[in-house]
Motif scaffolding. Structure first.
Motif, PDB file in Angstrom:
ATOM      1  N   LYS A   1      -2.135  -0.868  -5.641  1.00  0.00           N
ATOM      2  CA  LYS A   1      -2.937  -1.664  -5.242  1.00  0.00           C
ATOM      3  C   LYS A   1      -2.807  -1.349  -3.932  1.00  0.00           C
ATOM      4  O   LYS A   1      -2.558  -1.216  -3.120  1.00  0.00           O
ATOM      5  N   ILE A   2      -4.174  -0.868  -3.138  1.00  0.00           N
ATOM      6  CA  ILE A   2      -4.895  -1.203  -1.998  1.00  0.00           C
ATOM      7  C   ILE A   2      -4.941  -2.420  -1.640  1.00  0.00           C
ATOM      8  O   ILE A   2      -6.261  -2.883  -2.045  1.00  0.00           O
ATOM      9  N   LYS A   3      -4.257  -2.501  -0.364  1.00  0.00           N
ATOM     10  CA  LYS A   3      -5.068  -4.624  -0.258  1.00  0.00           C
ATOM     11  C   LYS A   3      -5.534  -4.432   1.604  1.00  0.00           C
ATOM     12  O   LYS A   3      -5.023  -3.318   2.361  1.00  0.00           O
ATOM     13  N   ILE A   4      -6.358  -4.275   2.480  1.00  0.00           N
ATOM     14  CA  ILE A   4      -7.005  -4.143   3.327  1.00  0.00           C
ATOM     15  C   ILE A   4      -5.995  -5.070   4.318  1.00  0.00           C
ATOM     16  O   ILE A   4      -6.454  -6.740   4.039  1.00  0.00           O
ATOM     17  N   CYS A   5      -5.642  -4.752   5.641  1.00  0.00           N
ATOM     18  CA  CYS A   5      -4.760  -6.276   6.278  1.00  0.00           C
ATOM     19  C   CYS A   5      -5.846  -6.857   7.058  1.00  0.00           C
ATOM     20  O   CYS A   5      -6.681  -5.743   7.623  1.00  0.00           O
ATOM     21  N   PRO A   6      -6.160  -8.508   7.049  1.00  0.00           N
ATOM     22  CA  PRO A   6      -6.531  -9.011   7.763  1.00  0.00           C
ATOM     23  C   PRO A   6      -7.054  -9.060   9.578  1.00  0.00           C
ATOM     24  O   PRO A   6      -7.887  -9.131   9.631  1.00  0.00           O
TER      25      PRO A   6
ATOM     26  N   GLU B   1      -4.787   0.320   5.366  1.00  0.00           N
ATOM     27  CA  GLU B   1      -4.510  -0.431   3.925  1.00  0.00           C
ATOM     28  C   GLU B   1      -2.791  -0.092   4.059  1.00  0.00           C
ATOM     29  O   GLU B   1      -2.376  -0.085   4.557  1.00  0.00           O
ATOM     30  N   VAL B   2      -3.098  -1.575   2.734  1.00  0.00           N
ATOM     31  CA  VAL B   2      -1.905  -1.474   2.763  1.00  0.00           C
ATOM     32  C   VAL B   2      -1.184  -1.583   1.311  1.00  0.00           C
ATOM     33  O   VAL B   2      -2.141  -2.109   0.339  1.00  0.00           O
ATOM     34  N   GLU B   3       0.082  -0.597   0.838  1.00  0.00           N
ATOM     35  CA  GLU B   3       0.085  -0.437  -0.626  1.00  0.00           C
ATOM     36  C   GLU B   3       1.068  -1.740  -0.902  1.00  0.00           C
ATOM     37  O   GLU B   3       1.148  -1.373  -0.452  1.00  0.00           O
ATOM     38  N   LEU B   4       0.518  -1.815  -2.349  1.00  0.00           N
ATOM     39  CA  LEU B   4       1.392  -3.318  -2.659  1.00  0.00           C
ATOM     40  C   LEU B   4       1.786  -2.703  -4.055  1.00  0.00           C
ATOM     41  O   LEU B   4       0.402  -2.779  -4.914  1.00  0.00           O
ATOM     42  N   PHE B   5       2.935  -3.052  -4.952  1.00  0.00           N
ATOM     43  CA  PHE B   5       2.412  -3.261  -6.135  1.00  0.00           C
ATOM     44  C   PHE B   5       2.117  -4.308  -7.045  1.00  0.00           C
ATOM     45  O   PHE B   5       1.664  -5.438  -6.247  1.00  0.00           O
ATOM     46  N   SER B   6       1.707  -4.523  -7.893  1.00  0.00           N
ATOM     47  CA  SER B   6       0.640  -6.056  -8.618  1.00  0.00           C
ATOM     48  C   SER B   6       1.954  -6.746  -8.416  1.00  0.00           C
ATOM     49  O   SER B   6       1.549  -7.659  -9.215  1.00  0.00           O
ATOM     50  N   ILE B   7       3.147  -6.358  -9.081  1.00  0.00           N
ATOM     51  CA  ILE B   7       3.889  -7.697  -8.667  1.00  0.00           C
ATOM     52  C   ILE B   7       4.895  -8.199  -7.633  1.00  0.00           C
ATOM     53  O   ILE B   7       5.780  -9.054  -7.308  1.00  0.00           O
ATOM     54  N   ASP B   8       4.603  -7.648  -6.737  1.00  0.00           N
ATOM     55  CA  ASP B   8       4.493  -7.952  -5.221  1.00  0.00           C
ATOM     56  C   ASP B   8       3.975  -9.102  -5.004  1.00  0.00           C
ATOM     57  O   ASP B   8       2.720  -9.192  -5.340  1.00  0.00           O
ATOM     58  N   MET B   9       4.320 -10.077  -4.283  1.00  0.00           N
ATOM     59  CA  MET B   9       3.305 -11.286  -3.359  1.00  0.00           C
ATOM     60  C   MET B   9       2.769 -11.417  -2.391  1.00  0.00           C
ATOM     61  O   MET B   9       2.402 -11.718  -2.062  1.00  0.00           O
ATOM     62  N   LYS B  10       3.468 -10.112  -1.850  1.00  0.00           N
ATOM     63  CA  LYS B  10       3.790  -9.895  -0.225  1.00  0.00           C
ATOM     64  C   LYS B  10       4.064  -8.967   0.666  1.00  0.00           C
ATOM     65  O   LYS B  10       5.284  -8.764  -0.143  1.00  0.00           O
ATOM     66  N   VAL B  11       3.110  -8.082   1.052  1.00  0.00           N
ATOM     67  CA  VAL B  11       4.060  -7.178   1.790  1.00  0.00           C
ATOM     68  C   VAL B  11       3.709  -7.253   3.027  1.00  0.00           C
ATOM     69  O   VAL B  11       2.628  -7.394   3.465  1.00  0.00           O
ATOM     70  N   ASP B  12       4.367  -6.263   4.571  1.00  0.00           N
ATOM     71  CA  ASP B  12       3.618  -6.905   5.701  1.00  0.00           C
ATOM     72  C   ASP B  12       3.195  -5.306   5.759  1.00  0.00           C
ATOM     73  O   ASP B  12       3.507  -4.329   5.616  1.00  0.00           O
ATOM     74  N   CYS B  13       2.493  -5.819   6.289  1.00  0.00           N
ATOM     75  CA  CYS B  13       1.196  -4.249   6.975  1.00  0.00           C
ATOM     76  C   CYS B  13       2.396  -3.604   7.797  1.00  0.00           C
ATOM     77  O   CYS B  13       2.960  -3.956   8.921  1.00  0.00           O
ATOM     78  N   PRO B  14       2.151  -2.438   7.469  1.00  0.00           N
ATOM     79  CA  PRO B  14       3.171  -1.087   7.840  1.00  0.00           C
ATOM     80  C   PRO B  14       2.589  -0.961   9.441  1.00  0.00           C
ATOM     81  O   PRO B  14       2.969  -0.092  10.354  1.00  0.00           O
ATOM     82  N   SER B  15       1.142  -1.358   9.555  1.00  0.00           N
ATOM     83  CA  SER B  15       0.668  -1.033  11.317  1.00  0.00           C
ATOM     84  C   SER B  15       1.264  -1.975  11.942  1.00  0.00           C
ATOM     85  O   SER B  15       1.132  -1.771  13.279  1.00  0.00           O
ATOM     86  N   CYS B  16       0.380  -3.373  12.207  1.00  0.00           N
ATOM     87  CA  CYS B  16       1.183  -4.406  12.809  1.00  0.00           C
ATOM     88  C   CYS B  16       1.791  -5.442  12.300  1.00  0.00           C
ATOM     89  O   CYS B  16       1.836  -6.813  12.718  1.00  0.00           O
TER      90      CYS B  16
END
Ligand SMILES: [Zn+2]
Length: 76
Positions: A19-24, A29-44
């Motif tokens: 899934k693609i989420k937008i970093c707040p 754009e932050v890619e994460l798997f549907s089973i991931d609870m949290k992914v750190d934004c690669p940019s910030c």
């Protein structure tokens, strides 16, 4: 008979989907798997949460499904 560990929500499909989420914070754009609870934004580095906390809101089995540790954090 409903299995207490069969979550109909985020974990129900069995196949992780990207899934693609937008970093707040930075809007990237932050890619994460549907089973991931949290992914750190690669940019910030801002933690971007998957929306499985909605699962914890409505699912009576969320505590068993996610684990007590994650569940208690989501409900906080
Ligand atoms: Zn970011």
């Amino acid at each position: 008979m409903i299995s207490p560990f069969k979550c109909p929500g985020s974990f129900g499909s069995g196949t992780p989907a990207i899934k693609i989420k937008i970093c707040p914070q930075c809007g990237g754009e932050v890619e994460l798997f549907s089973i991931d609870m949290k992914v750190d934004c690669p940019s910030c580095g801002q933690p971007v949460f998957n929306n499985i906390n909605s699962c914890a809101e409505y699912c009576q089995y969320a505590e068993q499904c996610l684990g007590t540790d994650i569940y208690s954090k989501l409900k906080k």
